[in-house]
Design a protein around this motif. Structure first.
Motif, mmCIF file in Angstrom:
data_model
loop_
_atom_site.group_PDB
_atom_site.id
_atom_site.type_symbol
_atom_site.label_atom_id
_atom_site.label_comp_id
_atom_site.label_asym_id
_atom_site.label_seq_id
_atom_site.Cartn_x
_atom_site.Cartn_y
_atom_site.Cartn_z
ATOM 1 N N ASN A 59 -0.119 -1.862 -0.981
ATOM 2 C CA ASN A 59 -0.472 -2.426 -2.293
ATOM 3 C C ASN A 59 -1.029 -1.358 -3.232
ATOM 4 O O ASN A 59 -0.748 -1.368 -4.439
ATOM 5 N N ALA A 60 -1.843 -0.434 -2.665
ATOM 6 C CA ALA A 60 -2.412 0.630 -3.504
ATOM 7 C C ALA A 60 -1.302 1.521 -4.062
ATOM 8 O O ALA A 60 -1.301 1.866 -5.245
ATOM 9 N N ILE A 61 -0.331 1.895 -3.218
ATOM 10 C CA ILE A 61 0.782 2.749 -3.663
ATOM 11 C C ILE A 61 1.618 2.029 -4.727
ATOM 12 O O ILE A 61 2.003 2.625 -5.738
ATOM 13 N N ASN A 62 1.886 0.741 -4.520
ATOM 14 C CA ASN A 62 2.658 -0.030 -5.500
ATOM 15 C C ASN A 62 1.929 -0.156 -6.826
ATOM 16 O O ASN A 62 2.547 -0.176 -7.892
ATOM 17 N N SER A 63 0.602 -0.288 -6.764
ATOM 18 C CA SER A 63 -0.183 -0.562 -7.980
ATOM 19 C C SER A 63 -0.493 0.695 -8.778
ATOM 20 O O SER A 63 -0.443 0.678 -10.010
ATOM 21 N N ILE A 64 -0.858 1.786 -8.088
ATOM 22 C CA ILE A 64 -1.355 2.968 -8.820
ATOM 23 C C ILE A 64 -0.483 4.209 -8.618
ATOM 24 O O ILE A 64 -0.820 5.285 -9.081
ATOM 25 N N GLY A 65 0.641 4.044 -7.913
ATOM 26 C CA GLY A 65 1.565 5.161 -7.748
ATOM 27 C C GLY A 65 1.437 5.829 -6.382
ATOM 28 O O GLY A 65 0.395 5.738 -5.728
ATOM 29 N N LEU A 67 1.314 9.065 -5.386
ATOM 30 C CA LEU A 67 0.355 10.156 -5.218
ATOM 31 C C LEU A 67 -1.077 9.636 -5.172
ATOM 32 O O LEU A 67 -1.833 9.938 -4.228
ATOM 33 N N LYS A 68 -1.467 8.838 -6.174
ATOM 34 C CA LYS A 68 -2.853 8.337 -6.216
ATOM 35 C C LYS A 68 -3.147 7.432 -5.025
ATOM 36 O O LYS A 68 -4.234 7.501 -4.436
ATOM 37 N N GLY A 69 -2.174 6.572 -4.666
ATOM 38 C CA GLY A 69 -2.366 5.685 -3.518
ATOM 39 C C GLY A 69 -2.611 6.468 -2.245
ATOM 40 O O GLY A 69 -3.508 6.146 -1.452
ATOM 41 N N ASN A 70 -1.836 7.530 -2.043
ATOM 42 C CA ASN A 70 -2.007 8.371 -0.852
ATOM 43 C C ASN A 70 -3.322 9.133 -0.880
ATOM 44 O O ASN A 70 -3.971 9.299 0.159
ATOM 45 N N LEU A 71 -3.698 9.629 -2.061
ATOM 46 C CA LEU A 71 -4.971 10.360 -2.174
ATOM 47 C C LEU A 71 -6.155 9.462 -1.793
ATOM 48 O O LEU A 71 -7.055 9.880 -1.065
ATOM 49 N N TRP A 72 -6.134 8.216 -2.283
ATOM 50 C CA TRP A 72 -7.196 7.272 -1.927
ATOM 51 C C TRP A 72 -7.176 6.973 -0.426
ATOM 52 O O TRP A 72 -8.225 6.952 0.226
ATOM 53 N N PHE A 73 -5.975 6.748 0.122
ATOM 54 C CA PHE A 73 -5.841 6.425 1.542
ATOM 55 C C PHE A 73 -6.424 7.548 2.405
ATOM 56 O O PHE A 73 -7.243 7.307 3.297
ATOM 57 N N PHE A 74 -6.016 8.795 2.119
ATOM 58 C CA PHE A 74 -6.482 9.911 2.953
ATOM 59 C C PHE A 74 -7.941 10.270 2.665
ATOM 60 O O PHE A 74 -8.616 10.844 3.531
ATOM 61 N N LEU A 220 -9.852 1.800 -4.055
ATOM 62 C CA LEU A 220 -10.881 1.558 -3.031
ATOM 63 C C LEU A 220 -10.306 0.787 -1.849
ATOM 64 O O LEU A 220 -10.619 1.073 -0.688
ATOM 65 N N LEU A 221 -9.457 -0.204 -2.129
ATOM 66 C CA LEU A 221 -8.825 -0.964 -1.043
ATOM 67 C C LEU A 221 -7.871 -0.066 -0.244
ATOM 68 O O LEU A 221 -7.764 -0.194 0.981
ATOM 69 N N GLY A 222 -7.198 0.868 -0.928
ATOM 70 C CA GLY A 222 -6.368 1.843 -0.223
ATOM 71 C C GLY A 222 -7.205 2.730 0.686
ATOM 72 O O GLY A 222 -6.802 3.056 1.813
ATOM 73 N N SER A 270 2.535 -18.320 -0.188
ATOM 74 C CA SER A 270 1.672 -19.441 -0.581
ATOM 75 C C SER A 270 1.008 -19.197 -1.938
ATOM 76 O O SER A 270 0.387 -20.075 -2.503
ATOM 77 N N LEU A 271 1.142 -17.954 -2.454
ATOM 78 C CA LEU A 271 0.550 -17.617 -3.751
ATOM 79 C C LEU A 271 1.520 -17.897 -4.884
ATOM 80 O O LEU A 271 2.736 -17.850 -4.687
ATOM 81 N N PRO A 272 1.022 -18.177 -6.074
ATOM 82 C CA PRO A 272 1.911 -18.290 -7.233
ATOM 83 C C PRO A 272 2.544 -16.945 -7.564
ATOM 84 O O PRO A 272 2.052 -15.897 -7.155
ATOM 85 N N ALA A 273 3.620 -16.963 -8.331
ATOM 86 C CA ALA A 273 4.438 -15.770 -8.566
ATOM 87 C C ALA A 273 3.655 -14.661 -9.270
ATOM 88 O O ALA A 273 3.921 -13.473 -9.066
ATOM 89 N N ASP A 274 2.685 -15.027 -10.112
ATOM 90 C CA ASP A 274 1.982 -14.002 -10.883
ATOM 91 C C ASP A 274 0.703 -13.513 -10.228
ATOM 92 O O ASP A 274 -0.158 -12.920 -10.854
ATOM 93 N N MET A 275 0.567 -13.770 -8.930
ATOM 94 C CA MET A 275 -0.663 -13.379 -8.235
ATOM 95 C C MET A 275 -0.311 -12.858 -6.860
ATOM 96 O O MET A 275 0.598 -13.323 -6.220
ATOM 97 N N SER A 276 -1.029 -11.844 -6.417
ATOM 98 C CA SER A 276 -0.783 -11.331 -5.064
ATOM 99 C C SER A 276 -2.088 -10.925 -4.421
ATOM 100 O O SER A 276 -3.086 -10.681 -5.091
ATOM 101 N N LEU A 277 -2.072 -10.888 -3.063
ATOM 102 C CA LEU A 277 -3.262 -10.480 -2.324
ATOM 103 C C LEU A 277 -3.486 -8.987 -2.473
ATOM 104 O O LEU A 277 -2.539 -8.222 -2.380
#
Length: 277
Positions: A59-65, A67-74, A220-222, A270-277
């Motif tokens: 989700n972090a990679i999809n949301s913020i890209g 590179l940034k998703g990986n940087l947060w993860f590591f 942060l979640l990443g 189970s979530l509506p289309a415009d919302m995700s976990l």
């Protein structure tokens, strides 16, 4: 707004307390043998890896890209690797050695090795509880946001989360029960990890500013995903290998990953289309 918060709190409690139901399944069953403990540790490791890589980091990679998703993860990986250096670890003798050690070095030595086993398993249980609490926290936020959209959305989401929290309760309670021989301690720690969900509702409703940067939250979640991946590979997987054997433990890991992925999928639909976990 207050009524919506109360409804969301009630719904998140349904989801959170289902970890207690998982713990109850452990408490009413007989104490596990070492091989069963290893298989369930492998299953729990699979749950954690799936949450880490296929949910939080994804989700972090999809949301913020990428590179940034990986940087947060590591960053999360490095952060907890540094912390782990300061956590004293008991040395672990493989379970197959316990009986032979008893014979060669006497009963007292065997008891000492079993005590180290229990300490290592307890440590693993606490790690699992922390990891699952961190995962449950955004689920509580999702229940709150879902219940704002409507009671039906919130209720569907809470029930879906409740079903997927039952095996998480087992994953926390089992090692604690094995290590402490206390049904109450196992039940208590698993229940506390589930209470992260209503805590997520309270924090998102009252403490977080409405202008919270969504990029930072996703990052942060990443990072939480990185922490969980490190904990799983550093602590839980070696324990599963020791107790269940490498081949059986690896099968249990992939079974846990498949179970959690299916669970996350049913949560997503189970979530509506415009919302995700």
């Amino acid at each position: 707004m207050d009524n919506q918060v109360l409804v969301a709190l009630g719904l998140s409690l349904v989801g959170g307390l289902s970890t207690s139901l998982g713990a109850l399944l452990v408490v009413v069953s007989n104490a596990p043998n070492l091989k069963m403990l290893g298989l369930l540790q492998g299953f729990a490791a699979g749950l954690m890896l799936s949450i880490s890589f296929l949910d939080l980091a994804h989700n972090a990679i999809n949301s913020i890209g990428f590179l940034k998703g990986n940087l947060w993860f590591f960053a999360g990986v490095i952060f907890f690797a540094i912390i782990a250096n300061f956590i004293p670890e008991p040395t672990l003798a493989p379970s197959s050695d316990v009986k032979s050690k008893k014979k060669t070095n006497g009963h007292a030595k065997g008891k000492d090795i079993m005590k180290k086993h229990r300490r290592q398993v307890m440590y693993s249980g606490i790690i699992t509880a922390i990891g699952i609490s961190l995962h449950n926290f955004p689920e509580g936020m999702a229940v709150f946001l879902g219940s704002i959209k409507g009671l039906r959305v919130g209720l569907n989401l809470a029930l879906a989360i409740a079903l997927h929290n039952i095996p998480e309760g087992v994953a926390v309670a089992l090692p604690v029960y094995f290590a402490t021989q206390s049904k109450w301690q196992a039940f208590k720690l698993a229940s506390l990890s589930g209470l992260a969900e209503p805590l997520g509702v309270i924090i998102v409703a009252y403490l977080f500013p409405s202008s919270l940067n969504p990029e930072i939250l996703e990052g942060l979640l990443g990072a939480v995903g990185g922490v969980m991946a490190f904990l799983t590979l550093h602590e839980m997987l070696p324990l599963a290998f020791d107790y269940a054997g490498q081949k059986q433990a690896v099968k249990a890991v992939f079974f846990g990953m498949a179970f959690m992925s299916a669970s996350l999928y049913f949560l997503e639909i189970s979530l509506p289309a415009d919302m995700s976990l």
